[in-house]
Design an enzyme around this catalytic site. Sequence first.
Site: not given
Ligand code: BGC
Length: 771
Positions: A356, A487
């Site tokens: 995203w 996350e």
């Molecule tokens: C982030 C995500 C992101 C991914 C790739 C993760 O550490 O929390 O939002 O899409 O990295 O950059």
Amino acid sequence: MKNYIIHSEWQVVENEFVPENNRISESLFSIGNGHTGQRANFEEKYSGDSLQGNYMAGVYYPDKTRVGWWKNGYPEYFAKILNAANWIGLHLKIDGEELDLANARVDEFSRVLDMRTALLTRKFKASLPSGKQVEVCSERFLSIDDKEVGAIRYRLKSINFNGKIELCSFIDGDVVNEDSNYDEKFWIETRKDVAKEQAFLCMETKKTSFFVCHGIDTSVSLKGKKIIASESFTREKFVANTFELEVEANEEIIIEKYMAVNSSMYLLQEKLMGHVKSKLAETVKTGFDQLFEAHSKKWSERWKTADIMIKGDVAAQQGIRFNIFQLMQTYSGDDERLNIGPKGFTGEKYGGVTYWDTEAYCLPFFMATAPQLVAKNLLLYRHKHLQKAIENAGKLGFTDGAALYPMVTINGEECHNEWEITFEEIHRNGAIAYAIYNYINYTGDQDYLAPFGFEVLLGISRFWAQRVNWSEDKNAYVMLGVTGPNEYENNVNNNFHTNRMAVWTLKYTLEVIDYLKKEHPYLFSELTRKWSFNEQGETTLWKEIIEKMYFPYSAGKDIFLQQDGFLDKEIAPASTLDPSERPIHQNWSWDRILRSCYIKQADTLQSFYWFKHDFDTETLRRHFDFYEPLTVHESSLSSCIHAVLAARIGREEKAYEMYLRTARLDLDDYNNDTDDGLHITSMGGTWLSFVETFGGMEVKNGQLMLNPFLPKSWEAFAFRINFRGAHLEVRMAEELTIVNHSQADATIVVFGQKHLLPGNQRIRIENVKTP
Ligand code: BGC
């Protein structure tokens, strides 16, 4: 954190060889042209620690999924952009002794990446164990003028010996991905050929059957005389030309190595070798200097519409240019099948595939600094994947055209395999919808809605309408079991941001339907038929969801809560954490992180960023003051959003601090992970945080608005944007000047006042406020 990179306005410079930093430098000095890219590995042999990396956009391998505990719905594979053949190799022996910086004393080492021209230069003096000394200068670029071409000029001078030099110039296709799940090799050789000073190697990827063909031509000269290759040889997945020559002290040999490459993404397999041969011949004929001239000319054109100038702070200047430069190296936007991996062409992490991040962080840069088609191609990429997104949703039990775009993909299929993200981090669907709005709001390209934009919005709206459920208890629609952008929380109920994205998408889709019915009634009824769209029934439900969606809220604090129950947590600002325990994701158990109040990156505040016009400044301030102190910014995507929001509530110092962190994230290796590759998608965030924080730029209902402020430590700054046919330069110092470099007139609201800026004119506003 490291800071060994020398500050310079247009260059990335290191002037000492520190083997422990080699992987970091290999990332930082990466070069690319949107189609191919490579880490800054050495041409000569290097037996020390190194991550070899050469990548071809779009060429991937479906690496079989590896998880501890299989969950139904997991994808079969994780797509990985492959480490492709290494074509730069120039291995040198001096009287039988190998030139290898891991076994030599290295003096006067420098590595310079000139961002104006994307030329990588490396110089050093090496003393071999035998005492023989050489001086080397290598220059390398991947042409943006001709995406199939790369070139190296490598000079080696004997400092103190007369002796024999043996050179082996090769293409090595026997390469691996360090992150291969089962230590598999992903390539098979299909064809090879060698001639006197040329060698060709064609390889095929296992399973996906991409064919890639590389050709090299090596020319060696000494005292102006060309040296004929002594031998050419091959072995499995390897082709080489060798040269032998005698040098005397102070004599210099000059090696020019040209490379041509193409793949079955663009040519039929049986035509590849022939095409690469003639491309190589043409390249050699043009020669290093002319190739470089054409390449630099294209770079200067790119910089003309994309540069940001900062006066009075070299570190900040280098930081922003580095971000812009790497974005331009990664994506050229001429092929809608390609996209932007979080590490671009600079490493293997994240597989080089799409997240995203593209829609949320990168799109604004390309909308404002490149031709409109470039940003449009980023949207078309998702439109092309609509059917797969519908299938993806189908695998999770959704029906009737509901679309769930993958968290990670290269061809539209989901690759991610952690249930809490794959199945639950669904706010990504909202980001893809928002990108359509963002693009149209910025460019005015309403035509994109029919059919592309509408089709994607319909699929996503249908998904949201099925993903929510009615709660008798709350007398509202709720969304259970999700993961927001933060996350560090999984499987939560009613994540504010996700609920908000759902409601927003439904509202926007309704607006789009009204527009289409008015402006394109015939096309709309075609689309209704094509997608079996029960307008009356479906939109009635959407309206009810919009009206009755539940948003967790604390009356006591007068803030929306990140999710249900957030206030049950023990709340303590991140500043109270023991610094030795940060980053927490490297020091704490996962369950401790999940129970804690710490936030990885903007979550509730991501909504405040996107839907700024729905909240007043006071409401934003309350939310910022609650959430930012709990945020550990352990995603590279975090600081940029916080910089913009801090500026919006007048916290200019905080905005500056956050901005610097994103701008020099890789150059100073803030997160101790630059060795894995650069944070390319977060660089999009850096750009947007610059223009929105310091430029105060926003576009509301198609109207461009600027509210610039100059941070205390800068003397001036300037940035450039394309806006609806006009090309504008915003220069901020004691006074603000906006120059219209194009024929097209522009209307701009500056500090709340509307100005008409005719083509090729400028406006000047004196005595602007600085903090
Ligand atoms: C982030 C995500 C992101 C991914 C790739 C993760 O550490 O929390 O939002 O899409 O990295 O950059």
